[in-house]
Enzyme design. Sequence first.
Site, mmCIF file in Angstrom:
data_model
loop_
_atom_site.group_PDB
_atom_site.id
_atom_site.type_symbol
_atom_site.label_atom_id
_atom_site.label_comp_id
_atom_site.label_asym_id
_atom_site.label_seq_id
_atom_site.Cartn_x
_atom_site.Cartn_y
_atom_site.Cartn_z
ATOM 1 C CG ASP A 1 0.544 -2.728 6.234
ATOM 2 O OD1 ASP A 1 -0.450 -2.906 6.971
ATOM 3 O OD2 ASP A 1 0.499 -2.039 5.190
ATOM 4 C CG HIS B 1 -1.896 0.969 1.433
ATOM 5 N ND1 HIS B 1 -1.631 2.262 1.806
ATOM 6 C CD2 HIS B 1 -3.237 0.888 1.276
ATOM 7 C CE1 HIS B 1 -2.766 2.931 1.873
ATOM 8 N NE2 HIS B 1 -3.763 2.122 1.550
ATOM 9 C CD GLN C 1 -6.991 -4.847 4.002
ATOM 10 O OE1 GLN C 1 -8.004 -5.510 4.239
ATOM 11 N NE2 GLN C 1 -7.068 -3.562 3.729
ATOM 12 C CE LYS D 1 -7.235 -0.358 6.209
ATOM 13 N NZ LYS D 1 -8.076 -0.037 5.072
ATOM 14 C CB CYS E 1 -3.624 3.193 -1.546
ATOM 15 S SG CYS E 1 -4.790 4.486 -1.200
HETATM 16 N N1 PLP Z 1 -1.729 -0.915 4.576
HETATM 17 C C1 PLP Z 1 -2.688 -1.664 4.021
HETATM 18 C C2 PLP Z 1 -2.384 -3.059 3.575
HETATM 19 C C3 PLP Z 1 -3.973 -1.145 3.866
HETATM 20 O O1 PLP Z 1 -4.933 -1.890 3.330
HETATM 21 C C4 PLP Z 1 -4.229 0.184 4.300
HETATM 22 C C5 PLP Z 1 -5.548 0.776 4.096
HETATM 23 O O2 PLP Z 1 -6.281 0.398 3.233
HETATM 24 C C6 PLP Z 1 -3.190 0.900 4.899
HETATM 25 C C7 PLP Z 1 -1.952 0.331 5.004
HETATM 26 C C8 PLP Z 1 -3.421 2.281 5.431
HETATM 27 O O3 PLP Z 1 -4.328 2.222 6.489
HETATM 28 P P1 PLP Z 1 -4.924 3.561 7.133
HETATM 29 O O4 PLP Z 1 -5.452 4.365 5.980
HETATM 30 O O5 PLP Z 1 -5.992 3.082 8.050
HETATM 31 O O6 PLP Z 1 -3.812 4.243 7.824
#
Ligand code: PLP
Length: 413
Positions: A207, A130, A210, A233, A371
């Site tokens: 990370d 992401h 998900q 999430k 993203c």
């Molecule tokens: N990393 C992953 C794999 C994501 O799916 C997301 C959000 O969709 C993020 C990071 C960023 O999360 P946040 O926007 O809640 O900070």
Amino acid sequence: MVVETDQTQEMLYAIRNQFPILNQMVGKHPLVYFDNAATTQKPETVIQSLDDYYRNYNANIHRGAHYLADKGTTAYESSRKKIQQFISAETPEQVIFTKGTTEGINLIASGLAKSYLKAGDEILITGMEHHANIVPWQMACEQSGAVLKVIPVLDNGELDLEAAEKLMSEKTKVFSMVYISNALGTINPAKELIAKAANLGAITVLDCAQAVGHFVINVQDLGTDFAVFSGHKMFGPTGIGILYGKKARLEALPPYQGGGEMIKEVTFEKTTYNELPFRFEAGTPNIADGIGLGFAVDFIQSLDRQTIEAHEHELLKLATDIISQTPGLRIIGQAANKASVVSFVSDKAHPSDIGTLLDQYGIAVRTGHHCCQPLMSRFGVPGTVRVSLSFYNTKEELEIFARHLNKVMSMLA
Ligand code: PLP
């Protein structure tokens, strides 16, 4: 195929009924919410916890010498403990409240850029990150002179593990990877890759944005130095997330922001910083949502994991079958080990047209690059239509989706 008994079905409906938002019409159609990778819905207990906080004990926490402040502090800190137990962190101090995954990664990357990375060092990420796990490292490279390296993605949406092995070396000072890809659903072999990188002396970051909504994370078992995720999430509120770190790693990291809470003593000449976790929590925290996240943990822990995981698996299989049997559609990401995400493209229509038409039937999917622009380039597509499922989704919803997807695709032919 697992056959769900009547009793299991009843239990699943009882769980779904705890999410009031799901029971609504979009125009003439019942809402079908298939955008869970973007954000999950909230159970009644989480919603009530926010209402209860603002209605009954709103006060600033930690230093207050009165009843409301005490009550808020106890609730907030007990939420931290719940999260500690939930992710199997060693101590509550290693659980830092953040705004979410993005802030967590920025905190780590900016701290490492200031205190640890040097010119020529390598930061290794994967080709399915992401933007939140790309851009902060690019910024860290700009500041420190480190170089960003990327593990390629295979055609089936899995990581190229042979390439990963070659890319990891003693020069790898940071290895930051996504556990489950939000765009493809691939579940990556996090534990194995983290162990390899750690053996070479790299600092590891996972990370889990998900992953937390789909399975239980055990940070000690994963062996990661840092793990980050977002409350929204995992059935909790927006604007709150968690950064976990091994104690020595957190202690070696400089503070992210300066201000109240994060200090021990301030003079105009010099400031000394507070202990963990407060040295990373400058300013008034997001109290209500921090408390709400604890309620989300309670909710997740009340679920029968085995049944939930089997149901999610069943839904993923059904969604994959529906999409692969619809003429003209191609699934992007067919990894052997996947969570509840199916991304697809059509040779006839743009993803956003498909999404807009599905919305006319009350079906919420996400379209675009999710993203993950470098990943979309890797597959030569501008974006995908993404169906992302959660345990409160039903087979009936997928039948509705199948009917309308066929209709939409014949309209766009
Ligand atoms: N990393 C992953 C794999 C994501 O799916 C997301 C959000 O969709 C993020 C990071 C960023 O999360 P946040 O926007 O809640 O900070």
